[in-house]
Scaffold this active site. Structure first.
Site, PDB file in Angstrom:
ATOM      1  N   LYS A  90      61.830  40.449  33.929  1.00  0.00           N
ATOM      2  CA  LYS A  90      62.692  41.630  33.781  1.00  0.00           C
ATOM      3  C   LYS A  90      63.823  41.465  32.773  1.00  0.00           C
ATOM      4  CE  LYS A  90      62.153  43.319  38.448  1.00  0.00           C
ATOM      5  NZ  LYS A  90      62.815  43.371  39.746  1.00  0.00           N
ATOM      6  N   GLY A 135      63.130  27.645  36.800  1.00  0.00           N
ATOM      7  CA  GLY A 135      61.970  27.086  37.491  1.00  0.00           C
ATOM      8  C   GLY A 135      60.657  27.338  36.775  1.00  0.00           C
ATOM      9  N   GLY A 177      69.537  30.219  36.800  1.00  0.00           N
ATOM     10  CA  GLY A 177      70.747  31.045  36.705  1.00  0.00           C
ATOM     11  C   GLY A 177      71.980  30.222  36.361  1.00  0.00           C
TER      12      GLY A 177
END
Ligand code: AMP
Length: 423
Positions: A218, A381, A404
């Site tokens: 996204k 990941g 993140g």
């Protein structure tokens, strides 16, 4: 305090690690990068004569007990990684007083998944933000979060923060707990120090051209870093599922491909900003598409058609799941000659062999540029899993355990997990 200066002999250390490792349906660890990442800190404490209380989260149990996300499943793998005969297990992380008290020097106690308790994340449960009672619920949760952190702190003499993967969260175990130790008894672990250093390497000494590759599903989850990178990089490759939000924003036909219809203007804004900043934006032009794919099993369904089409002319009933050959060539050409590289997020649904060619092409190009002298930093990941899948782990400069957290650090934000220790 630093981990090298602290005298661990005779001390119990509570260490926040990131053991959020992927498990298959037989509860086997499919990628142990995160466990291996924490080993130097954990071994150092044991070698120095201390006792270890290890705490972590796994997955997203959302404040409830979920046996599928029990850290008990990885107890033996942790023992093996540490080279100890046994790792004791506390099945309730908030009721481990006795187990912690009984722990002898040289022994290891692993606490159950911290996120079985909503206090770990500190977000009120079962109440919408729009509810008038939300603010009160938030206050009450913050108070119980402090109690939870205090309980965890009570198990040990010192606190070591070594969970880079969650260092961007102000959770009970990553930040709040530090309030219950004085400055001489809390420190960052080796992994944290190494990760922070790797980011520093990139930011303080950018060798150009600097090329970033952002993939994944996204735009929305990465927009902050994308905008930030547009102020730093020379070239930005946007790939993976984001491709279709950009294609749609220009009126393209994208079939059933993943798209964020409320982010079309965001996509156009990214293009504008790239132009303004003189950044070369590289988007895929063609896609490998199919009409029958099952995400749950990561496989094609019977009778599926797989073909390559232009990314803005995807037929009805088909979805774009990988970069086509022309796109792969474009990506590889953009990466060639780079001197600093940041890669976060796959270029396609790499979990399935039919749609991993785009990610492989990116990985190979990054490895080639690295061999020619680039510093390449890989994080998140899925990009790490790509490197493992394609045998590239030794061919890139640095693989971060953070997704993140890495991106926030690259944005120049001070991570709460670091601030809690360093003030
Ligand atoms: P993220 O968590 O946003 O980094 O996304 C990672 C996920 O994006 C991986 O599981 C990929 O399978 C998925 N992904 C990559 N390309 C696509 C695509 N074209 N359509 C759907 N999912 C994708």
């Amino acid at each position: 305090m630093t981990i090298n200066d602290y005298k661990f002999a005779g001390k119990k250390a509570i260490v926040r690690v990131d053991f959020n490792v992927p498990l298959n349906d037989k509860a086997e660890i499919t990628d142990d990068t995160r466990i291996r990442g924490a080993v130097p800190t954990l071994k150092h404490i044991l070698d120095e004569g201390g006792a270890l209380i290890i705490m972590s989260h796994m997955g997203k149990p959302k404040g409830k007990v979920n046996p599928k996300l029990s850290l008990g499943q990885i107890k033996d793998a942790v023992a093996k990684a540490l080279g100890v005969a046994e790792v004791k297990f506390a099945p309730d992380c908030a009721k481990a007083q006795e187990a912690a008290a009984a722990l002898k020097m040289g022994e290891v106690l692993l606490l159950e998944n911290l996120r079985y308790y909503p206090e770990e994340e500190g977000k009120p449960v079962g109440i919408e933000k729009t509810d008038p009672a939300y603010e009160d619920a938030k206050k009450a949760m913050k108070a119980s979060q402090k109690e939870f952190a205090k309980t965890l702190a009570s198990y040990a003499d010192c606190y070591v923060m070594d969970a880079f993967g969650t260092a961007h969260r102000k959770h009970a175990s990553t930040a709040v707990i530090a309030d219950y130790f004085d400055a001489d008894n809390k420190m960052l672990g080796y992994l944290m120090e190494k990760e922070v250093q790797a980011v520093d390497n990139v930011l303080s000494n950018i060798k150009r051209p600097f090329v970033a590759i952002m993939g994944g599903s996204k735009v929305s989850s990465k927009i902050g870093i994308i905008e930030n990178l547009l102020g730093k990089v020379d070239k930005l490759i946007l790939c993976g599922g984001m491709t279709y939000t950009f294609a749609k924003a220009h009126g393209g036909e994208i079939g059933n491909s993943i798209v964020e219809l409320d982010k079309l203007d965001v996509a156009l804004g990214v293009e504008e900003l790239a132009k303004k900043n003189g950044v070369e934006l590289v988007l895929g032009v063609d896609s490998v598409v199919t009409d029958k794919y099952d995400f749950a099993s990561a496989s094609l369904l019977e009778g599926a058609t797989v073909k390559t089409v232009e990314s803005n002319a995807i037929p009805e009933g088909f979805e774009g799941l990988d970069a086509g050959e022309k796109s792969r060539e474009l990506f590889a050409a953009a990466i060639e000659g780079a001197k600093t590289i940041l890669w976060n997020g796959p270029a396609g649904v790499f979990e399935c062999d039919d749609f991993c060619a785009g990610s492989r092409a990116v990985g190979d190009a990054v490895a080639k540029a690295t061999a020619e002298g680039a510093f390449s930093l890989i994080g998140g990941g899925d990009s790490v899993a790509c490197c493992t899948k394609f045998g590239l782990t030794d061919k890139v400069s640095y693989i971060s355990t953070g997704g993140g957290a890495l991106l926030e650090a690259i944005e120049g934000k001070v991570l709460p997990g670091v601030a809690a220790i360093k003030g």
